[in-house]
Design a protein around this motif. Structure first.
Motif, PDB file in Angstrom:
ATOM      1  N   ILE B  10       0.938  -1.085  -0.183  1.00  0.00           N
ATOM      2  CA  ILE B  10      -0.182  -0.015  -0.209  1.00  0.00           C
ATOM      3  C   ILE B  10       1.048   1.312   0.047  1.00  0.00           C
ATOM      4  O   ILE B  10       0.531   2.291  -0.603  1.00  0.00           O
ATOM      5  N   GLN B  11       1.922   1.272   0.827  1.00  0.00           N
ATOM      6  CA  GLN B  11       3.010   2.399   0.467  1.00  0.00           C
ATOM      7  C   GLN B  11       3.542   2.598  -0.888  1.00  0.00           C
ATOM      8  O   GLN B  11       3.625   3.732  -1.329  1.00  0.00           O
ATOM      9  N   ALA B  12       3.819   1.455  -1.475  1.00  0.00           N
ATOM     10  CA  ALA B  12       4.140   1.754  -2.767  1.00  0.00           C
ATOM     11  C   ALA B  12       3.091   2.127  -3.799  1.00  0.00           C
ATOM     12  O   ALA B  12       3.349   2.845  -4.588  1.00  0.00           O
ATOM     13  N   HIS B  13       1.911   1.631  -3.581  1.00  0.00           N
ATOM     14  CA  HIS B  13       0.922   2.055  -4.547  1.00  0.00           C
ATOM     15  C   HIS B  13       0.315   3.559  -4.212  1.00  0.00           C
ATOM     16  O   HIS B  13       0.132   4.167  -5.130  1.00  0.00           O
ATOM     17  N   SER B  14       0.387   3.999  -3.018  1.00  0.00           N
ATOM     18  CA  SER B  14       0.023   5.504  -2.815  1.00  0.00           C
ATOM     19  C   SER B  14       0.965   6.231  -1.953  1.00  0.00           C
ATOM     20  O   SER B  14       0.619   6.144  -0.528  1.00  0.00           O
ATOM     21  N   PRO B  15       2.090   6.273  -2.448  1.00  0.00           N
ATOM     22  CA  PRO B  15       3.273   7.019  -1.762  1.00  0.00           C
ATOM     23  C   PRO B  15       3.014   8.351  -0.901  1.00  0.00           C
ATOM     24  O   PRO B  15       3.116   8.203   0.167  1.00  0.00           O
ATOM     25  N   GLY B  16       2.514   9.150  -1.642  1.00  0.00           N
ATOM     26  CA  GLY B  16       1.879  10.243  -0.843  1.00  0.00           C
ATOM     27  C   GLY B  16       0.811  10.475   0.036  1.00  0.00           C
ATOM     28  O   GLY B  16       0.499  11.209   0.914  1.00  0.00           O
ATOM     29  N   VAL B  29      -4.524  -4.766  10.532  1.00  0.00           N
ATOM     30  CA  VAL B  29      -3.599  -3.707  10.301  1.00  0.00           C
ATOM     31  C   VAL B  29      -4.235  -2.200  10.120  1.00  0.00           C
ATOM     32  O   VAL B  29      -5.477  -2.178   9.712  1.00  0.00           O
ATOM     33  N   MET B  30      -3.440  -1.170  10.506  1.00  0.00           N
ATOM     34  CA  MET B  30      -4.028   0.010  10.408  1.00  0.00           C
ATOM     35  C   MET B  30      -3.318   0.877   9.546  1.00  0.00           C
ATOM     36  O   MET B  30      -2.263   0.894   9.608  1.00  0.00           O
ATOM     37  N   VAL B  31      -3.908   1.605   8.495  1.00  0.00           N
ATOM     38  CA  VAL B  31      -3.271   2.416   7.747  1.00  0.00           C
ATOM     39  C   VAL B  31      -3.917   3.723   7.756  1.00  0.00           C
ATOM     40  O   VAL B  31      -5.407   3.932   7.317  1.00  0.00           O
ATOM     41  N   ASP B  32      -3.071   4.914   8.120  1.00  0.00           N
ATOM     42  CA  ASP B  32      -3.855   6.322   8.036  1.00  0.00           C
ATOM     43  C   ASP B  32      -3.576   6.819   6.650  1.00  0.00           C
ATOM     44  O   ASP B  32      -2.285   6.836   6.397  1.00  0.00           O
ATOM     45  N   ILE B  33      -4.491   7.413   5.993  1.00  0.00           N
ATOM     46  CA  ILE B  33      -4.413   8.039   4.669  1.00  0.00           C
ATOM     47  C   ILE B  33      -5.166   9.372   4.927  1.00  0.00           C
ATOM     48  O   ILE B  33      -5.628   9.642   5.816  1.00  0.00           O
ATOM     49  N   LYS B  34      -4.660   9.941   3.701  1.00  0.00           N
ATOM     50  CA  LYS B  34      -5.381  11.554   3.784  1.00  0.00           C
ATOM     51  C   LYS B  34      -6.722  11.300   3.234  1.00  0.00           C
ATOM     52  O   LYS B  34      -6.863  10.318   2.385  1.00  0.00           O
ATOM     53  N   PRO B  35      -7.517  12.119   3.732  1.00  0.00           N
ATOM     54  CA  PRO B  35      -9.204  11.835   3.187  1.00  0.00           C
ATOM     55  C   PRO B  35      -9.242  11.919   1.752  1.00  0.00           C
ATOM     56  O   PRO B  35      -9.977  11.283   1.075  1.00  0.00           O
ATOM     57  N   GLU B  36      -8.419  12.736   1.015  1.00  0.00           N
ATOM     58  CA  GLU B  36      -8.601  12.927  -0.380  1.00  0.00           C
ATOM     59  C   GLU B  36      -8.387  11.891  -1.032  1.00  0.00           C
ATOM     60  O   GLU B  36      -8.851  11.472  -2.153  1.00  0.00           O
ATOM     61  N   ALA B  37      -7.623  10.722  -0.568  1.00  0.00           N
ATOM     62  CA  ALA B  37      -7.399   9.646  -1.259  1.00  0.00           C
ATOM     63  C   ALA B  37      -8.084   8.444  -1.068  1.00  0.00           C
ATOM     64  O   ALA B  37      -8.036   7.420  -1.737  1.00  0.00           O
ATOM     65  N   ILE B  38      -9.225   8.582  -0.208  1.00  0.00           N
ATOM     66  CA  ILE B  38     -10.084   7.432  -0.023  1.00  0.00           C
ATOM     67  C   ILE B  38     -10.502   6.620  -1.086  1.00  0.00           C
ATOM     68  O   ILE B  38     -10.488   5.682  -1.220  1.00  0.00           O
ATOM     69  N   LEU B  39     -11.077   7.165  -2.073  1.00  0.00           N
ATOM     70  CA  LEU B  39     -11.671   6.705  -3.275  1.00  0.00           C
ATOM     71  C   LEU B  39     -10.587   5.569  -4.206  1.00  0.00           C
ATOM     72  O   LEU B  39     -10.871   4.534  -4.236  1.00  0.00           O
TER      73      LEU B  39
END
Lengths: 399, 145
Positions: B10-16, B29-39
Motif C-alpha cells: 500500500i505504501q508503494a501504491h499510494s506513496p504520498g 492492520v491500520m493504515v492512516d491515509i489522507k481523506p482525499e485519497a479514500i476513493l
C-alpha cells in the motif's frame, strides 16, 4: 413508467411478522423497482453501550437479536479479547463453538420452516419447528434459558458443560441427523419446490460482492467466505469441517446451503464434545482484570453471516465507541437485485430467502404516512398469493 | 498477502497518501491515509486486491471526525482498517457508494448520526432520521471542553 403501481409490503413483514416497509414498484405482475424504509424499532444500542460496563454490554448485545442471540456476544467477546490480548482456555473454546453451532441449527430450522409455510408447505413448517425443539431444550439444560443464554464473558464462558449434558447432546445430535436427512430429502426432491425456488430471486456473484453480502446469501452465489474458517476463533481451527457453497444464487441454492450447513454444525458439535471429554478438568475462563486503552475488531459467523463489532476503549470500564454491523444490514440491501424482474408472488419468498433479521437492522422509530399509495395487498393476502401459485404448480404436476 | 507485505504494497501504491501504518494484534492492520485519497485507496483494495468491504465505523474525537473503513482479506484472515480524520468544522469526504453498493447505507447513517457529508453519494436520501429529528441535529456528536 405507465401504469406503475406501488405495492407496500409492510410495515410488518408478511413472513417474519417484523417491522420493515418494502415498496414494490410494479408494472402489471412484474416488480420493476424496490425501495425500503428502515426505521420502526430503533433501540439506540450503539449509544446505550457507551453507558454500560463491559460486563453489562454482553447482556445488552445479546438482546440485539432474538433468534441468534449468541452471535453478538460472540463477536463482542472476540473483540474485547483482542483489546485485552487474552487467549481463552480450550474448554471454553469448545463450549463457545457448541453454543454457536446449536444456534445455527435452530436458526436454520426456523428459516426452513418459515420458507415452507410461505410456499404453502405447512408440513415442512411443522416438521422443521418440531425438530428445532430438542435444540432449544438443550439450551435450557445447559444455560437455563431457551433463548438469551448469557454464556459469554470476557476470557471464557459462564457455565461449564458436564458429562450428563455431553451425553444428552450426543443423543440429540443423533436424532437431528436423521431428521435433517428427512427434511433435506423433502426439499431437494420435491418438483414443486424446485419449480417455485429454482431461478427465483437470483443473486450473481458480482451482486453479492458489490453489496458486500455475507453468510448463506453470499455462499449460495459462489462466494466462498466464512469467518469461522477465514479468521478462526473459538475451536473452529481445531476441528475438521467444511464451508458449504453453491453457485446458482437462487432461493433453492440458499435453502440447500442452509440444509447442508446443518450437517457441518452437527459434525462440529460432535468434535467439540470429544474435545470436552479429552480435557474434563480444563478451565472455562481466564480472569481479565483490566481493559487497556485501545481499539479492537471482533467478528463471528452468525447463522445469517458475519457479525462485526468495533470497540474503542480509553482505559475505563466502558466503551468510548461501539459500532455493530449485523449481517442483515448488508444482506437486506441485495433485495434491489434479487426482487427486480420477479413477479409479485415470487418477490416475497425472494425477500425471505436471505433470512433477514429486522431486529438486527432496524435503527429508528417513526410513523409513516402513506400519501402516495394505498394498501393493495396486506401481509395475509401476499402469503395467500404465494401459496396459490404453489397450488397451481402442484396441480400441473398432478400431486 | 500477509500483513507486512500488505503494508509495503500500500505504501508503494499510494506513496504520498499513506500517512502512517501499524500492525495491531492478531491479523489487524491500520493504515492512516489522507481523506482525499479514500476513493483511490478503497478502489484499489476492492477491485485489485479483492478485499471485502465489511463496514465503516465513525466516531467523534477532539481531533475531528474519524472514520475507519474496515476491509477483510478473507484469504489471510486479516482486517485492514483504513483510517481518515476529517476536520471539526467541515467534515466532508468522497462517497464510496458509486463504486461499492455495500457502502450506500452506512454512509447515509454516518451522515445522519454525525453530520459527515459524503460527496457525490448516489442516493442522498434519509435512511433513519426522516420525521424523527430536526435537520442539523447529530446525536452521535460529542461535546469537548
Amino acid at each position: 413508467m405507465a401504469n406503475r403501481k406501488i405495492i407496500p409490503v409492510g410495515p410488518y413483514h408478511p413472513l417474519q411478522e417484523e417491522p420493515e416497509l418494502f415498496k414494490l414498484y410494479c408494472e402489471g405482475e412484474t416488480v420493476k423497482d424496490i425501495k425500503w424504509e428502515t426505521g420502526y424499532n430503533h433501540r439506540g444500542i450503539e449509544k446505550l453501550s457507551e453507558s454500560k460496563t463491559f460486563e453489562q454490554v454482553f447482556f445488552l448485545v445479546e438482546r440485539i437479536c432474538g433468534i441468534c442471540s449468541t452471535s453478538h456476544p460472540f463477536a463482542f467477546a472476540n473483540c474485547m479479547e483482542e483489546i485485552a490480548d487474552v487467549e481463552v482456555p480450550n474448554r471454553a473454546k469448545y463450549i463457545r463453538s457448541i453454543i454457536g453451532e446449536l444456534e445455527r441449527l435452530h436458526s436454520h430450522y426456523l428459516w426452513v420452516g418459515l420458507a415452507g409455510h410461505f410456499l404453502g408447505y405447512n408440513t415442512v413448517f411443522m416438521w422443521a419447528w418440531k425438530y428445532r425443539e430438542p435444540i432449544l431444550d438443550m439450551f435450557e439444560i445447559i444455560s437455563g434459558n431457551r433463548n438469551s443464554y448469557a454464556m459469554f464473558k470476557i476470557g471464557g464462558v459462564r457455565r461449564d458443560v458436564d458429562q450428563t449434558q455431553i451425553e444428552q447432546l450426543r443423543k440429540v445430535m443423533n436424532q437431528i441427523k436423521k431428521k435433517n436427512d428427512l427434511l433435506t430429502g423433502a426439499v431437494m426432491d420435491d418438483p414443486v419446490i424446485h419449480a417455485r425456488t429454482k431461478g427465483v430471486g437470483v443473486l450473481t456473484k458480482e451482486d453479492v460482492v458489490d453489496y458486500a453480502a455475507v453468510g448463506p446469501t453470499a455462499r449460495a452465489s459462489g462466494w466462498d467466505i466464512d469467518v469461522r474458517r477465514d479468521d478462526p476463533y473459538a475451536a473452529y481451527d481445531m476441528i475438521d469441517w467444511q464451508v458449504i457453497t453453491a453457485q446458482e444464487g437462487d432461493v433453492f441454492a440458499k435453502a440447500k446451503v442452509r440444509l447442508l450447513e446443518n450437517y457441518e454444525s452437527i459434525k462440529i458439535i460432535e468434535q467439540c464434545l470429544d474435545g470436552l471429554e479429552k480435557e474434563p478438568e480444563g478451565d472455562i475462563e481466564v480472569k481479565v482484570k483490566e481493559i487497556p486503552e485501545g481499539m479492537g475488531t471482533g467478528r463471528a459467523e452468525a447463522p445469517r453471516g458475519e457479525v462485526f463489532h468495533f470497540v474503542k476503549t480509553d482505559g475505563s470500564n466502558s466503551p468510548v465507541r461501539h459500532k455493530i454491523r449485523a449481517p442483515s444490514y448488508v444482506n437486506i440491501a441485495t433485495f434491489k437485485k434479487s426482487c427486480v424482474g420477479q413477479t409479485i408472488s415470487d418477490a416475497t419468498i425472494s425477500l425471505a430467502a436471505v433470512d433477514p433479521c429486522y431486529c438486527c437492522t432496524e435503527r429508528m422509530a417513526f410513523a409513516y404516512d402513506h400519501d402516495t399509495g394505498k394498501m393493495i395487498y396486506d401481509g395475509n393476502q401476499l402469503v395467500k398469493l404465494s401459496q396459490e401459485k404453489t397450488d397451481k404448480i402442484r396441480k400441473t404436476y398432478k400431486l | 498477502m500477509d500483513k507486512e507485505e500488505f503494508i509495503k504494497h500500500i505504501q508503494a501504491h499510494s506513496p504520498g497518501d499513506v500517512l502512517n501504518t501499524a500492525i495491531l494484534k492478531k491479523n489487524r492492520v491500520m493504515v492512516d491515509i489522507k481523506p482525499e485519497a479514500i476513493l483511490k485507496v478503497a478502489e484499489h483494495l476492492y477491485r485489485e486486491t479483492g478485499y471485502r468491504f465489511i463496514i465503516a465505523s465513525a466516531y467523534h474525537t477532539k481531533k475531528g471526525f474519524e472514520i475507519l473503513y474496515h476491509f477483510s482479506d478473507d484469504i489471510e484472515g486479516n482486517i485492514i482498517n483504513i483510517h481518515v480524520v476529517l476536520p471539526q468544522e467541515k467534515p466532508e469526504i468522497e462517497s464510496l457508494a458509486n463504486m461499492l453498493s455495500g457502502a450506500n447505507w452506512i454512509e447515509r447513517e454516518m451522515s445522519e448520526l454525525l453530520g459527515i457529508t459524503f460527496r457525490n453519494h448516489p442516493e442522498p436520501e434519509k435512511l433513519l432520521s426522516e420525521g424523527n429529528w430536526a435537520e442539523g441535529v447529530y446525536p452521535y456528536r460529542k461535546k469537548f471542553k
